[in-house]
Design a protein around this motif. Structure first.
Motif, PDB file in Angstrom:
ATOM      1  N   ILE A   1       0.854  -1.193   0.000  1.00 48.78           N
ATOM      2  CA  ILE A   1       0.000   0.000   0.000  1.00 48.78           C
ATOM      3  C   ILE A   1       0.886   1.238   0.000  1.00 48.78           C
ATOM      4  CG2 ILE A   1      -1.915   1.179   1.152  1.00 48.78           C
ATOM      5  CD1 ILE A   1      -2.598  -1.695   0.441  1.00 48.78           C
ATOM      6  N   ASN A   2       0.630   2.152  -0.930  1.00 48.03           N
ATOM      7  CA  ASN A   2       1.471   3.346  -0.985  1.00 48.03           C
ATOM      8  C   ASN A   2       0.941   4.468  -0.098  1.00 48.03           C
ATOM      9  OD1 ASN A   2      -0.612   4.589  -2.420  1.00 48.03           O
ATOM     10  ND2 ASN A   2       0.475   4.653  -4.360  1.00 48.03           N
ATOM     11  N   GLU A   3       1.587   5.617  -0.190  1.00 49.75           N
ATOM     12  CA  GLU A   3       1.246   6.746   0.672  1.00 49.75           C
ATOM     13  C   GLU A   3      -0.142   7.324   0.381  1.00 49.75           C
ATOM     14  OE1 GLU A   3       4.222   8.228  -2.511  1.00 49.75           O
ATOM     15  OE2 GLU A   3       3.720   6.400  -1.437  1.00 49.75           O
ATOM     16  N   ASN A   4      -0.722   6.958  -0.783  1.00 53.49           N
ATOM     17  CA  ASN A   4      -2.063   7.421  -1.144  1.00 53.49           C
ATOM     18  C   ASN A   4      -3.136   6.370  -0.857  1.00 53.49           C
ATOM     19  OD1 ASN A   4      -1.034   9.905  -2.236  1.00 53.49           O
ATOM     20  ND2 ASN A   4      -0.396   8.756  -4.050  1.00 53.49           N
ATOM     21  N   ASN A   5      -2.771   5.371  -0.107  1.00 57.77           N
ATOM     22  CA  ASN A   5      -3.684   4.272   0.245  1.00 57.77           C
ATOM     23  C   ASN A   5      -4.120   3.484  -0.986  1.00 57.77           C
ATOM     24  OD1 ASN A   5      -4.386   3.338   2.833  1.00 57.77           O
ATOM     25  ND2 ASN A   5      -6.540   3.762   2.461  1.00 57.77           N
ATOM     26  N   GLU A   6      -3.235   3.424  -1.990  1.00 59.48           N
ATOM     27  CA  GLU A   6      -3.488   2.666  -3.207  1.00 59.48           C
ATOM     28  C   GLU A   6      -2.744   1.330  -3.149  1.00 59.48           C
ATOM     29  OE1 GLU A   6      -3.955   6.274  -6.446  1.00 59.48           O
ATOM     30  OE2 GLU A   6      -1.947   5.654  -5.818  1.00 59.48           O
ATOM     31  N   ILE A   7      -3.288   0.335  -3.837  1.00 57.19           N
ATOM     32  CA  ILE A   7      -2.786  -1.035  -3.767  1.00 57.19           C
ATOM     33  C   ILE A   7      -1.998  -1.370  -5.031  1.00 57.19           C
ATOM     34  CG2 ILE A   7      -3.471  -3.458  -3.493  1.00 57.19           C
ATOM     35  CD1 ILE A   7      -6.216  -2.197  -2.441  1.00 57.19           C
ATOM     36  N   PHE A   8      -0.858  -2.016  -4.848  1.00 61.61           N
ATOM     37  CA  PHE A   8      -0.022  -2.440  -5.974  1.00 61.61           C
ATOM     38  C   PHE A   8      -0.649  -3.672  -6.635  1.00 61.61           C
ATOM     39  CE2 PHE A   8       3.488  -5.076  -7.640  1.00 61.61           C
ATOM     40  CZ  PHE A   8       4.061  -4.174  -8.525  1.00 61.61           C
TER      41      PHE A   8
ATOM     42  N   PRO B   1     -11.209  -9.086   3.129  1.00 66.00           N
ATOM     43  CA  PRO B   1     -10.528  -8.621   4.336  1.00 66.00           C
ATOM     44  C   PRO B   1      -9.737  -7.328   4.123  1.00 66.00           C
ATOM     45  CG  PRO B   1     -10.285 -10.987   4.132  1.00 66.00           C
ATOM     46  CD  PRO B   1     -10.899 -10.504   2.843  1.00 66.00           C
ATOM     47  N   ILE B   2      -9.081  -7.215   2.963  1.00 67.24           N
ATOM     48  CA  ILE B   2      -8.334  -5.984   2.660  1.00 67.24           C
ATOM     49  C   ILE B   2      -9.307  -4.817   2.527  1.00 67.24           C
ATOM     50  CG2 ILE B   2      -7.011  -4.808   0.856  1.00 67.24           C
ATOM     51  CD1 ILE B   2      -5.303  -6.595   2.547  1.00 67.24           C
ATOM     52  N   LYS B   3     -10.444  -5.067   1.911  1.00 69.82           N
ATOM     53  CA  LYS B   3     -11.462  -4.022   1.748  1.00 69.82           C
ATOM     54  C   LYS B   3     -11.908  -3.479   3.094  1.00 69.82           C
ATOM     55  CE  LYS B   3     -15.996  -3.279  -0.400  1.00 69.82           C
ATOM     56  NZ  LYS B   3     -17.076  -3.921  -1.196  1.00 69.82           N
ATOM     57  N   LYS B   4     -12.096  -4.363   4.078  1.00 70.86           N
ATOM     58  CA  LYS B   4     -12.529  -3.931   5.393  1.00 70.86           C
ATOM     59  C   LYS B   4     -11.469  -3.055   6.067  1.00 70.86           C
ATOM     60  CE  LYS B   4     -15.553  -7.891   6.322  1.00 70.86           C
ATOM     61  NZ  LYS B   4     -15.782  -9.098   7.156  1.00 70.86           N
ATOM     62  N   ILE B   5     -10.198  -3.376   5.847  1.00 71.83           N
ATOM     63  CA  ILE B   5      -9.110  -2.599   6.457  1.00 71.83           C
ATOM     64  C   ILE B   5      -9.013  -1.214   5.838  1.00 71.83           C
ATOM     65  CG2 ILE B   5      -6.590  -2.427   6.656  1.00 71.83           C
ATOM     66  CD1 ILE B   5      -6.472  -5.395   7.062  1.00 71.83           C
ATOM     67  N   LEU B   6      -9.142  -1.123   4.500  1.00 74.16           N
ATOM     68  CA  LEU B   6      -8.897   0.132   3.800  1.00 74.16           C
ATOM     69  C   LEU B   6     -10.140   0.995   3.654  1.00 74.16           C
ATOM     70  CD1 LEU B   6      -6.457  -1.045   0.981  1.00 74.16           C
ATOM     71  CD2 LEU B   6      -5.926  -0.132   3.247  1.00 74.16           C
TER      72      LEU B   6
ATOM     73  N   VAL C   1      -3.621   1.136  -7.686  1.00 77.05           N
ATOM     74  CA  VAL C   1      -5.028   1.483  -7.905  1.00 77.05           C
ATOM     75  C   VAL C   1      -5.720   1.654  -6.561  1.00 77.05           C
ATOM     76  CG1 VAL C   1      -5.113   0.222 -10.095  1.00 77.05           C
ATOM     77  CG2 VAL C   1      -5.820  -0.919  -7.984  1.00 77.05           C
ATOM     78  N   ASN C   2      -6.773   2.457  -6.561  1.00 79.46           N
ATOM     79  CA  ASN C   2      -7.539   2.606  -5.325  1.00 79.46           C
ATOM     80  C   ASN C   2      -8.457   1.397  -5.131  1.00 79.46           C
ATOM     81  OD1 ASN C   2      -9.904   3.068  -6.871  1.00 79.46           O
ATOM     82  ND2 ASN C   2      -9.529   5.274  -6.889  1.00 79.46           N
ATOM     83  N   LEU C   3      -9.090   1.324  -3.992  1.00 80.63           N
ATOM     84  CA  LEU C   3      -9.913   0.172  -3.641  1.00 80.63           C
ATOM     85  C   LEU C   3     -11.073  -0.023  -4.619  1.00 80.63           C
ATOM     86  CD1 LEU C   3     -10.118  -2.018  -1.432  1.00 80.63           C
ATOM     87  CD2 LEU C   3     -11.686  -0.502  -0.214  1.00 80.63           C
ATOM     88  N   GLU C   4     -11.693   1.086  -5.028  1.00 78.43           N
ATOM     89  CA  GLU C   4     -12.830   1.003  -5.941  1.00 78.43           C
ATOM     90  C   GLU C   4     -12.416   0.425  -7.285  1.00 78.43           C
ATOM     91  OE1 GLU C   4     -11.990   3.665  -4.147  1.00 78.43           O
ATOM     92  OE2 GLU C   4     -13.605   3.536  -2.664  1.00 78.43           O
ATOM     93  N   LYS C   5     -11.278   0.869  -7.797  1.00 78.47           N
ATOM     94  CA  LYS C   5     -10.779   0.362  -9.078  1.00 78.47           C
ATOM     95  C   LYS C   5     -10.423  -1.123  -8.972  1.00 78.47           C
ATOM     96  CE  LYS C   5      -8.994   0.247 -13.229  1.00 78.47           C
ATOM     97  NZ  LYS C   5      -9.861   0.230 -14.447  1.00 78.47           N
ATOM     98  N   LEU C   6      -9.807  -1.515  -7.879  1.00 80.55           N
ATOM     99  CA  LEU C   6      -9.446  -2.918  -7.698  1.00 80.55           C
ATOM    100  C   LEU C   6     -10.692  -3.804  -7.675  1.00 80.55           C
ATOM    101  CD1 LEU C   6      -7.345  -5.104  -7.216  1.00 80.55           C
ATOM    102  CD2 LEU C   6      -7.439  -4.579  -4.765  1.00 80.55           C
ATOM    103  N   GLU C   7     -11.734  -3.337  -7.008  1.00 84.47           N
ATOM    104  CA  GLU C   7     -12.974  -4.114  -6.952  1.00 84.47           C
ATOM    105  C   GLU C   7     -13.582  -4.267  -8.344  1.00 84.47           C
ATOM    106  OE1 GLU C   7     -16.806  -4.627  -4.027  1.00 84.47           O
ATOM    107  OE2 GLU C   7     -15.861  -2.645  -4.164  1.00 84.47           O
TER     108      GLU C   7
END
Length: 215
Positions: free
Chosen positions: A71-78, A209-214, A183-189
């Protein structure tokens, strides 16, 4: 199979017998929380080493593998795709699947590390993503992933780590990774639900589980 792949398959890697790993808890396809069971402690107390080409087809054992969600500094997922269609890589079963976990096997050379599970995870992030250790702000074990649905998964137990980094301006060093982005959580979903993408099983299991955390 080229010489590089042959060499990888002849290396000794960490394994643990299923009878030890699931001695006190049912063996199921799901994620287990750290509060529910400390698989890390069980592994560190009971692991063995086995030649990888033997471990890949021995269903009495699991190969423990750290699975780092970066997770980067913008709360985006690799997110990335491993290997391309005409690759000669050994793991043909994983071709063209997208994933958001960085992982690698724990080898015999790691046994002298303070914690082979965590320290090898840091090494993989450094080697594959070219992220320096000082740019890793935190590395926290969150869940364990077990999947009995396919041949690859049956011989692995995944330790999911949430890895927060403070500098996402890097160039990948691993030729096996392509089409990567944060990508942000919405894009990943959206990607996971889109049938044109083929998401690897471990990432599918871990998404909620990752969704619940972020969130």
């Amino acid at each position: 199979m080229n010489q590089i792949i042959k060499d990888k398959m002849n290396r000794e890697i960490m394994v643990i017998a299923n009878k030890k790993l699931f001695e006190n808890i049912p063996r199921e396809s799901r994620f287990y929380s750290q509060d529910e069971v400390d698989f890390e402690d069980i592994i560190l107390k009971n692991y063995e080493y086995m030649i990888r080409k033997e471990a890949e087809v021995n269903f009495d054992y699991k190969q423990p593998i750290g699975y780092g969600v970066v997770i980067n500094e913008n709360n985006e997922i690799f997110v990335y795709k491993r290997w391309w269609a005409n690759s000669n890589a050994w793991e043909k079963r994983l071709h063209n699947k997208i994933a958001f976990g960085v992982w690698g096997h724990i080898e015999k050379e790691d046994e002298n590390l303070e914690n082979p599970l965590r320290d090898s995870m840091i090494r993989e992030i450094e080697e594959e993503l070219n992220i320096k250790k000082e740019n890793i702000e935190s590395l926290k074990a969150i869940w364990y992933i077990n999947n009995e649905e396919d041949e690859v998964s049956k011989v692995h137990i995944w330790i999911a780590y949430l890895v927060r980094i403070k500098n996402s301006n890097f160039e990948l060093l691993d030729w096996e990774l392509e089409n990567w982005e944060f990508v942000n959580l919405e894009k990943l979903e959206e990607m996971i639900k889109d049938p044109s993408y083929d998401t690897e099983a471990w990432s599918m299991i871990l998404f909620e589980p990752i969704k619940k955390i972020l969130s």
